[in-house]
Design a protein around this motif. Structure first.
Motif, PDB file in Angstrom:
ATOM      1  N   ILE A  22      15.940 -11.487 -36.047  1.00 44.80           N
ATOM      2  CA  ILE A  22      15.241 -11.093 -37.274  1.00 44.80           C
ATOM      3  C   ILE A  22      14.705 -12.315 -38.005  1.00 44.80           C
ATOM      4  O   ILE A  22      13.549 -12.319 -38.452  1.00 44.80           O
ATOM      5  N   LEU A  23      15.516 -13.358 -38.150  1.00 42.37           N
ATOM      6  CA  LEU A  23      15.082 -14.546 -38.894  1.00 42.37           C
ATOM      7  C   LEU A  23      13.968 -15.303 -38.177  1.00 42.37           C
ATOM      8  O   LEU A  23      13.203 -16.014 -38.822  1.00 42.37           O
ATOM      9  N   GLY A  24      13.860 -15.157 -36.862  1.00 39.39           N
ATOM     10  CA  GLY A  24      12.822 -15.852 -36.110  1.00 39.39           C
ATOM     11  C   GLY A  24      11.575 -15.019 -35.895  1.00 39.39           C
ATOM     12  O   GLY A  24      10.677 -15.424 -35.165  1.00 39.39           O
ATOM     13  N   ASN A  25      11.490 -13.876 -36.530  1.00 40.90           N
ATOM     14  CA  ASN A  25      10.363 -12.975 -36.346  1.00 40.90           C
ATOM     15  C   ASN A  25       9.230 -13.327 -37.309  1.00 40.90           C
ATOM     16  O   ASN A  25       9.465 -13.651 -38.473  1.00 40.90           O
ATOM     17  N   SER A  26       7.987 -13.236 -36.841  1.00 40.09           N
ATOM     18  CA  SER A  26       6.848 -13.579 -37.690  1.00 40.09           C
ATOM     19  C   SER A  26       6.656 -12.573 -38.825  1.00 40.09           C
ATOM     20  O   SER A  26       6.183 -12.935 -39.902  1.00 40.09           O
ATOM     21  N   ILE A  27       7.049 -11.325 -38.610  1.00 33.04           N
ATOM     22  CA  ILE A  27       6.948 -10.326 -39.679  1.00 33.04           C
ATOM     23  C   ILE A  27       7.911 -10.683 -40.814  1.00 33.04           C
ATOM     24  O   ILE A  27       7.565 -10.578 -41.997  1.00 33.04           O
ATOM     25  N   THR A  28       9.098 -11.134 -40.459  1.00 31.19           N
ATOM     26  CA  THR A  28      10.072 -11.535 -41.467  1.00 31.19           C
ATOM     27  C   THR A  28       9.556 -12.724 -42.261  1.00 31.19           C
ATOM     28  O   THR A  28       9.719 -12.782 -43.485  1.00 31.19           O
ATOM     29  N   PHE A  29       8.911 -13.672 -41.581  1.00 31.84           N
ATOM     30  CA  PHE A  29       8.336 -14.817 -42.281  1.00 31.84           C
ATOM     31  C   PHE A  29       7.251 -14.355 -43.248  1.00 31.84           C
ATOM     32  O   PHE A  29       7.174 -14.845 -44.389  1.00 31.84           O
ATOM     33  N   GLN A  70      13.884 -21.346 -37.469  1.00 31.16           N
ATOM     34  CA  GLN A  70      14.511 -20.361 -36.586  1.00 31.16           C
ATOM     35  C   GLN A  70      13.540 -19.900 -35.510  1.00 31.16           C
ATOM     36  O   GLN A  70      13.907 -19.749 -34.358  1.00 31.16           O
ATOM     37  N   LYS A  71      12.282 -19.681 -35.867  1.00 30.87           N
ATOM     38  CA  LYS A  71      11.263 -19.272 -34.887  1.00 30.87           C
ATOM     39  C   LYS A  71      11.098 -20.357 -33.831  1.00 30.87           C
ATOM     40  O   LYS A  71      11.062 -20.080 -32.629  1.00 30.87           O
ATOM     41  N   SER A  72      11.014 -21.598 -34.266  1.00 30.93           N
ATOM     42  CA  SER A  72      10.863 -22.717 -33.349  1.00 30.93           C
ATOM     43  C   SER A  72      12.075 -22.837 -32.434  1.00 30.93           C
ATOM     44  O   SER A  72      11.939 -23.049 -31.223  1.00 30.93           O
ATOM     45  N   PHE A  73      13.264 -22.683 -32.991  1.00 32.36           N
ATOM     46  CA  PHE A  73      14.481 -22.778 -32.188  1.00 32.36           C
ATOM     47  C   PHE A  73      14.554 -21.651 -31.161  1.00 32.36           C
ATOM     48  O   PHE A  73      14.943 -21.875 -30.018  1.00 32.36           O
ATOM     49  N   ASN A  74      14.195 -20.430 -31.564  1.00 32.96           N
ATOM     50  CA  ASN A  74      14.222 -19.300 -30.623  1.00 32.96           C
ATOM     51  C   ASN A  74      13.301 -19.566 -29.443  1.00 32.96           C
ATOM     52  O   ASN A  74      13.645 -19.294 -28.292  1.00 32.96           O
ATOM     53  N   ARG A  75      12.123 -20.087 -29.733  1.00 38.31           N
ATOM     54  CA  ARG A  75      11.155 -20.373 -28.668  1.00 38.31           C
ATOM     55  C   ARG A  75      11.678 -21.474 -27.740  1.00 38.31           C
ATOM     56  O   ARG A  75      11.638 -21.354 -26.517  1.00 38.31           O
ATOM     57  N   PHE A  76      12.162 -22.557 -28.330  1.00 39.10           N
ATOM     58  CA  PHE A  76      12.701 -23.670 -27.545  1.00 39.10           C
ATOM     59  C   PHE A  76      13.882 -23.222 -26.697  1.00 39.10           C
ATOM     60  O   PHE A  76      13.971 -23.516 -25.505  1.00 39.10           O
ATOM     61  N   SER A  77      14.812 -22.503 -27.320  1.00 37.55           N
ATOM     62  CA  SER A  77      16.015 -22.049 -26.619  1.00 37.55           C
ATOM     63  C   SER A  77      15.657 -21.116 -25.467  1.00 37.55           C
ATOM     64  O   SER A  77      16.195 -21.241 -24.364  1.00 37.55           O
ATOM     65  N   SER A  79      12.816 -20.923 -23.758  1.00 38.32           N
ATOM     66  CA  SER A  79      12.167 -21.643 -22.664  1.00 38.32           C
ATOM     67  C   SER A  79      13.158 -22.525 -21.911  1.00 38.32           C
ATOM     68  O   SER A  79      13.091 -22.633 -20.686  1.00 38.32           O
ATOM     69  N   LEU A  80      14.090 -23.121 -22.616  1.00 39.36           N
ATOM     70  CA  LEU A  80      15.105 -23.955 -21.967  1.00 39.36           C
ATOM     71  C   LEU A  80      15.986 -23.110 -21.040  1.00 39.36           C
ATOM     72  O   LEU A  80      16.274 -23.516 -19.904  1.00 39.36           O
ATOM     73  N   HIS A  81      16.389 -21.937 -21.495  1.00 44.04           N
ATOM     74  CA  HIS A  81      17.209 -21.059 -20.659  1.00 44.04           C
ATOM     75  C   HIS A  81      16.444 -20.598 -19.427  1.00 44.04           C
ATOM     76  O   HIS A  81      17.021 -20.517 -18.331  1.00 44.04           O
ATOM     77  N   LEU A  82      15.171 -20.300 -19.574  1.00 44.81           N
ATOM     78  CA  LEU A  82      14.371 -19.908 -18.413  1.00 44.81           C
ATOM     79  C   LEU A  82      14.296 -21.031 -17.386  1.00 44.81           C
ATOM     80  O   LEU A  82      14.437 -20.795 -16.183  1.00 44.81           O
ATOM     81  N   LYS A  83      14.079 -22.240 -17.857  1.00 39.26           N
ATOM     82  CA  LYS A  83      14.001 -23.380 -16.941  1.00 39.26           C
ATOM     83  C   LYS A  83      15.327 -23.601 -16.223  1.00 39.26           C
ATOM     84  O   LYS A  83      15.358 -23.843 -15.003  1.00 39.26           O
ATOM     85  N   LEU A  84      16.424 -23.538 -16.957  1.00 43.00           N
ATOM     86  CA  LEU A  84      17.731 -23.730 -16.333  1.00 43.00           C
ATOM     87  C   LEU A  84      18.053 -22.627 -15.336  1.00 43.00           C
ATOM     88  O   LEU A  84      18.592 -22.890 -14.251  1.00 43.00           O
ATOM     89  N   ASN A  85      17.720 -21.384 -15.693  1.00 40.03           N
ATOM     90  CA  ASN A  85      17.943 -20.279 -14.761  1.00 40.03           C
ATOM     91  C   ASN A  85      17.144 -20.473 -13.481  1.00 40.03           C
ATOM     92  O   ASN A  85      17.628 -20.204 -12.384  1.00 40.03           O
ATOM     93  N   GLU A  86      15.913 -20.951 -13.612  1.00 37.91           N
ATOM     94  CA  GLU A  86      15.076 -21.196 -12.430  1.00 37.91           C
ATOM     95  C   GLU A  86      15.694 -22.285 -11.557  1.00 37.91           C
ATOM     96  O   GLU A  86      15.719 -22.171 -10.337  1.00 37.91           O
TER      97      GLU A  86
END
Length: 131
Positions: A22-29, A70-77, A79-86
């Motif tokens: 919720i805190l990382g959502n653009s509507i909430t911002f 929070q939005k920036s962290f959600n995006r970074f986190s 993408s990082l998880h996707l890379k590690l999973n790959e």
């Protein structure tokens, strides 16, 4: 007692996940920005001390920064998880239990950490014997 604690932990983790989304959502911002603008419009800056005006502006900016960070962290986190999973999936000898580890409970993560600590100690012992 341990069962109650486990249920409370899972409940708290779900609340934390929802709050993060919720805190990382653009509507909430956008809603927060509208609230800050309305708050500023209802303030009488002309009759305020300059320090109070600066304080109000800083509070508004700090409040909006929470949502941006929070939005920036959600995006970074994410993408990082996707890379590690790959990386884990692409390595044939990798332990697939760490895929999507961000979705595991804190208890499950602690157990995985213990397993990897034990594994590191075993490797260290083998290396010392070889030397």
């Amino acid at each position: 007692m341990k069962k109650i604690y486990r249920h409370l932990e899972r409940f708290f983790e779900k609340i934390a996940s929802v709050a993060t989304i919720i805190l990382g959502n653009s509507i909430t911002f956008t809603i927060a920005l509208l609230l800050v603008v309305l708050w500023f419009c209802n303030r009488d800056f002309a009759n305020q001390d300059i320090n109070d005006s600066f304080r109000d502006i800083i509070h508004g900016i700090t409040f909006l920064s929470l949502f941006i960070i929070q939005k920036s962290f959600n995006r970074f986190s994410g993408s990082l998880h996707l890379k590690l999973n790959e990386l884990v999936v692409s390595h044939s000898t990798a332990n697939n239990s760490v895929i999507n580890v961000e979705m595991k409970t804190e208890e499950e993560i602690s157990e995985l950490q213990k397993e990897y600590t034990d594994l590191a100690e075993q490797i260290k012992e083998v290396e010392e014997k070889l030397q």
